[in-house]
Write a protein that holds these residues in place. Structure first.
Motif, PDB file in Angstrom:
ATOM      1  N   ASP A 162       9.671  -0.939   3.568  1.00 34.32           N
ATOM      2  CA  ASP A 162       9.048  -0.495   4.816  1.00 34.32           C
ATOM      3  C   ASP A 162       7.839   0.383   4.542  1.00 34.32           C
ATOM      4  O   ASP A 162       6.795   0.258   5.207  1.00 34.32           O
ATOM      5  N   ALA A 163       7.955   1.301   3.563  1.00 34.37           N
ATOM      6  CA  ALA A 163       6.839   2.191   3.255  1.00 34.37           C
ATOM      7  C   ALA A 163       5.670   1.412   2.665  1.00 34.37           C
ATOM      8  O   ALA A 163       4.496   1.705   2.955  1.00 34.37           O
ATOM      9  N   SER A 164       5.937   0.411   1.832  1.00 35.03           N
ATOM     10  CA  SER A 164       4.856  -0.400   1.268  1.00 35.03           C
ATOM     11  C   SER A 164       4.114  -1.157   2.360  1.00 35.03           C
ATOM     12  O   SER A 164       2.877  -1.291   2.315  1.00 35.03           O
ATOM     13  N   PHE A 165       4.846  -1.642   3.325  1.00 30.68           N
ATOM     14  CA  PHE A 165       4.215  -2.356   4.435  1.00 30.68           C
ATOM     15  C   PHE A 165       3.288  -1.422   5.213  1.00 30.68           C
ATOM     16  O   PHE A 165       2.177  -1.805   5.593  1.00 30.68           O
ATOM     17  N   GLU A 166       3.730  -0.161   5.443  1.00 34.70           N
ATOM     18  CA  GLU A 166       2.912   0.777   6.198  1.00 34.70           C
ATOM     19  C   GLU A 166       1.694   1.234   5.403  1.00 34.70           C
ATOM     20  O   GLU A 166       0.635   1.503   5.975  1.00 34.70           O
ATOM     21  N   GLY A 167       1.810   1.333   4.084  1.00 32.17           N
ATOM     22  CA  GLY A 167       0.693   1.821   3.271  1.00 32.17           C
ATOM     23  C   GLY A 167      -0.223   0.739   2.773  1.00 32.17           C
ATOM     24  O   GLY A 167      -1.194   1.040   2.056  1.00 32.17           O
ATOM     25  N   ALA A 168       0.057  -0.507   3.114  1.00 31.37           N
ATOM     26  CA  ALA A 168      -0.745  -1.617   2.600  1.00 31.37           C
ATOM     27  C   ALA A 168      -2.195  -1.526   3.050  1.00 31.37           C
ATOM     28  O   ALA A 168      -3.107  -1.913   2.308  1.00 31.37           O
ATOM     29  N   SER A 169      -2.426  -1.021   4.262  1.00 29.83           N
ATOM     30  CA  SER A 169      -3.795  -0.958   4.772  1.00 29.83           C
ATOM     31  C   SER A 169      -4.673  -0.030   3.937  1.00 29.83           C
ATOM     32  O   SER A 169      -5.903  -0.160   3.940  1.00 29.83           O
ATOM     33  N   GLN A 170      -4.081   0.929   3.234  1.00 29.78           N
ATOM     34  CA  GLN A 170      -4.843   1.860   2.389  1.00 29.78           C
ATOM     35  C   GLN A 170      -4.654   1.554   0.904  1.00 29.78           C
ATOM     36  O   GLN A 170      -5.034   2.349   0.050  1.00 29.78           O
ATOM     37  N   GLN A 194      19.753   8.418   4.968  1.00 33.16           N
ATOM     38  CA  GLN A 194      18.615   7.542   5.269  1.00 33.16           C
ATOM     39  C   GLN A 194      17.425   8.365   5.748  1.00 33.16           C
ATOM     40  O   GLN A 194      16.291   8.158   5.306  1.00 33.16           O
ATOM     41  N   LYS A 195      17.672   9.326   6.650  1.00 29.32           N
ATOM     42  CA  LYS A 195      16.586  10.199   7.119  1.00 29.32           C
ATOM     43  C   LYS A 195      16.024  11.018   5.966  1.00 29.32           C
ATOM     44  O   LYS A 195      14.818  11.238   5.874  1.00 29.32           O
ATOM     45  N   CYS A 196      16.917  11.462   5.081  1.00 29.47           N
ATOM     46  CA  CYS A 196      16.493  12.293   3.953  1.00 29.47           C
ATOM     47  C   CYS A 196      15.513  11.536   3.061  1.00 29.47           C
ATOM     48  O   CYS A 196      14.395  11.996   2.804  1.00 29.47           O
ATOM     49  N   PHE A 197      15.919  10.362   2.578  1.00 30.14           N
ATOM     50  CA  PHE A 197      15.041   9.617   1.672  1.00 30.14           C
ATOM     51  C   PHE A 197      13.823   9.056   2.396  1.00 30.14           C
ATOM     52  O   PHE A 197      12.754   8.903   1.795  1.00 30.14           O
ATOM     53  N   ASP A 198      13.960   8.742   3.674  1.00 30.31           N
ATOM     54  CA  ASP A 198      12.807   8.275   4.439  1.00 30.31           C
ATOM     55  C   ASP A 198      11.744   9.370   4.519  1.00 30.31           C
ATOM     56  O   ASP A 198      10.543   9.109   4.359  1.00 30.31           O
ATOM     57  N   ASN A 199      12.175  10.599   4.770  1.00 24.74           N
ATOM     58  CA  ASN A 199      11.225  11.720   4.809  1.00 24.74           C
ATOM     59  C   ASN A 199      10.547  11.918   3.456  1.00 24.74           C
ATOM     60  O   ASN A 199       9.336  12.159   3.377  1.00 24.74           O
ATOM     61  N   MET A 200      11.322  11.812   2.377  1.00 32.30           N
ATOM     62  CA  MET A 200      10.754  12.029   1.054  1.00 32.30           C
ATOM     63  C   MET A 200       9.748  10.937   0.698  1.00 32.30           C
ATOM     64  O   MET A 200       8.656  11.219   0.181  1.00 32.30           O
ATOM     65  N   ILE A 201      10.091   9.691   0.967  1.00 26.20           N
ATOM     66  CA  ILE A 201       9.195   8.590   0.605  1.00 26.20           C
ATOM     67  C   ILE A 201       7.938   8.622   1.469  1.00 26.20           C
ATOM     68  O   ILE A 201       6.813   8.414   0.970  1.00 26.20           O
ATOM     69  N   ARG A 202       8.082   8.878   2.764  1.00 31.39           N
ATOM     70  CA  ARG A 202       6.906   8.955   3.635  1.00 31.39           C
ATOM     71  C   ARG A 202       6.024  10.148   3.260  1.00 31.39           C
ATOM     72  O   ARG A 202       4.789  10.070   3.367  1.00 31.39           O
ATOM     73  N   ASN A 203       6.639  11.246   2.857  1.00 31.90           N
ATOM     74  CA  ASN A 203       5.850  12.406   2.415  1.00 31.90           C
ATOM     75  C   ASN A 203       5.047  12.054   1.163  1.00 31.90           C
ATOM     76  O   ASN A 203       3.866  12.398   1.034  1.00 31.90           O
ATOM     77  N   ALA A 204       5.679  11.337   0.220  1.00 25.62           N
ATOM     78  CA  ALA A 204       4.967  10.918  -0.992  1.00 25.62           C
ATOM     79  C   ALA A 204       3.870   9.910  -0.656  1.00 25.62           C
ATOM     80  O   ALA A 204       2.763   9.961  -1.213  1.00 25.62           O
ATOM     81  N   LEU A 205       4.152   8.987   0.267  1.00 25.09           N
ATOM     82  CA  LEU A 205       3.148   7.992   0.660  1.00 25.09           C
ATOM     83  C   LEU A 205       1.958   8.670   1.327  1.00 25.09           C
ATOM     84  O   LEU A 205       0.812   8.244   1.139  1.00 25.09           O
ATOM     85  N   ARG A 206       2.190   9.714   2.081  1.00 26.23           N
ATOM     86  CA  ARG A 206       1.114  10.413   2.777  1.00 26.23           C
ATOM     87  C   ARG A 206       0.184  11.110   1.788  1.00 26.23           C
ATOM     88  O   ARG A 206      -1.031  11.191   2.019  1.00 26.23           O
ATOM     89  N   HIS A 207       0.722  11.646   0.697  1.00 23.48           N
ATOM     90  CA  HIS A 207      -0.084  12.449  -0.220  1.00 23.48           C
ATOM     91  C   HIS A 207      -0.602  11.675  -1.428  1.00 23.48           C
ATOM     92  O   HIS A 207      -1.444  12.197  -2.174  1.00 23.48           O
ATOM     93  N   THR A 208      -0.083  10.486  -1.665  1.00 24.84           N
ATOM     94  CA  THR A 208      -0.583   9.732  -2.822  1.00 24.84           C
ATOM     95  C   THR A 208      -1.991   9.225  -2.545  1.00 24.84           C
ATOM     96  O   THR A 208      -2.399   9.018  -1.389  1.00 24.84           O
TER      97      THR A 208
END
Length: 450
Positions: free
Chosen positions: A314-322, A345-359
């Protein structure tokens, strides 16, 4: 004396015992070396028993050969510093010395069956005693010197006064021991009252290590006070941050409501804007409630492999545009852990989205899963700027942002990692962050479901 309270109490008990017995024995020993020391205060009644020196002298004079008596008298006089006369029936001294009238007078009182008499001559106090020998009856008269210290005479005459002195000595020792034991307890009590009055900076001066149980108690108090100060400060910061986060959407709602009332033609646009702010408020309140959630019951199980693979897709799909990608690296086919609802699920979702936002753009976020003994280890690593070392421990605080200028539209509310850490801890695991030089790595450990 500093190792434990047991040692202090044990040594204190024996110090008190030795002090009492020692003072009692020293006084008695000193008084026993003075012939008839109790007579220096006041003459006893005729039936009063003689002291040990007199008893020994009388015994020796009654049983020694007649030719040894002069030597016994001379030795006893010199040893004890007293005057001794041994008179026969005619009142003559055995050593052929002149007998003072006072000595003759007190010896004359030994008539009939009387065995002991008292009197005085000049500065001396006189005591007379009848001695029975095989060769006849003799009269012993001892002249006691005047007391050098009146207190010694009073002590010799009053055993209760000696007991009082022993009690005072033991009382002083016990007082010093109690001060040694309770000084730290009083400091803890005083600091507790100061802390209860709101002085959160209250600390007790104590060595960093070692000492007895009271020192350990003081150190524990300092730790408690430090944690309490940190929690209260955190609560104050939380209240301030919540107020700040709520103020902006509420202000926009008020403005949108006023504009909608003034411009009916654009009411639909303003209502949509109000609906968006209401949704953001609901999201913020939901995250706050989740971050403050207490103990939970682990009543279900979840497979980390399946969960992380889905979240990474899911995170890869959202970050594909960048040009951002999220990949999972694991050799495990299954990794079951105890869980509660969708909290992990909420825990790891927050962590992965936080990493995706800052990478960085056109970079990859790496998620790895491995088993280490009785724990699973999950690492989420980005390719971003990282976090200053001094700030690493604070990124899990409520509403914390490394970039203070970042708004919620661009950086969220600053609650994602707070929720993640609390969720991991509620599952019996831990979460910490570390810089890798090329980004930030979040490391999670969770116990296996065994």
């Amino acid at each position: 004396m500093r190792s434990s309270l047991f040692v202090k109490i044990f040594l204190g008990f024996w110090l008190v015992t030795i002090a009492v017995l020692g003072s009692w024995m020293l006084v008695n020993q000193y008084l026993d070396t003075l012939p008839f020391a109790d007579q220096q205060a006041a003459p006893p009644p005729p039936e009063a028993p003689p002291r040990r020196m007199i008893l020994r002298l009388i015994y020796s004079l009654q049983n020694a050969p007649l030719e040894n008596l002069p030597l016994l008298i001379t030795t006893a006089s010199q040893e004890h510093g007293v005057s001794i006369w041994l008179l026969d029936r005619r009142g003559n001294d055995l050593l052929q010395r002149p007998v003072p009238e006072d000595v003759v007078e007190v010896a004359g009182e030994l008539r009939g069956g009387r065995r002991q008499a008292f009197g005085s001559g000049g500065d001396e106090r006189l005591i007379a005693h009848t001695i029975y020998r095989e060769d006849g009856r003799l009269r012993l008269v001892i002249g006691l010197p005047p007391p050098r210290h009146r207190l010694l005479g009073v002590l010799g005459a009053n055993p209760w006064l000696r007991l009082l002195i022993a009690v005072l000595v033991s009382g002083l020792v016990c007082y010093g021991l109690s001060r040694l034991v309770t000084v730290r307890l009083r400091a803890v009590g005083k600091a507790s009252r100061q802390l209860a009055d709101g002085d959160l900076h209250t600390r007790i001066r104590v060595r960093e290590r070692g000492g007895d149980e009271t020192d350990a108690l003081a150190r524990d108090f300092n730790v408690m006070a430090e944690q309490l100060e940190g929690r209260i400060q955190a609560q104050k910061r939380l209240l301030s941050d919540v107020s700040h986060e709520l103020r902006s959407p509420l202000a926009r709602l008020r403005v949108a409501l006023a504009l909608a009332m003034d411009a009916p033609a654009k009411r639909g646009d303003y209502l949509e804007r109000m609906e968006l702010d209401i949704e953001r408020l609901e999201e913020l309140i939901g995250q706050l409630l989740t971050s403050q959630q207490g103990t939970i019951t682990l009543d279900s199980h979840i497979d980390l492999v399946e969960l992380l693979r889905r979240l990474c897709d899911d995170a890869s799909f959202e970050g594909a545009s960048q040009g951002k990608r999220v990949s999972l690296h694991t050799t495990l086919d299954e990794a079951l852990v105890a869980s509660h609802a969708d909290l992990l699920q909420k825990c790891f979702d927050n962590m992965i989205r936080n990493a995706l936002r800052h990478t960085a753009q056109d970079s990859e976020v790496t998620v790895s899963l491995a088993q280490e003994g009785s724990h699973f280890r999950v690492c989420v690593e980005d390719r971003g700027p990282g976090v200053p070392e001094a700030e690493l421990s604070r990124i899990f605080d409520e509403f914390y942002r490394v970039d203070t200028a970042r708004t919620r539209e661009h950086g969220g509310y600053g609650l994602g990692l707070t929720i993640a850490r609390r969720a991991i801890e509620q599952h019996g695991g831990s979460l910490h962050a570390e810089n890798t030089g090329s980004g930030l790595r979040l490391v999670v450990t969770l116990p296996t479901d065994t």
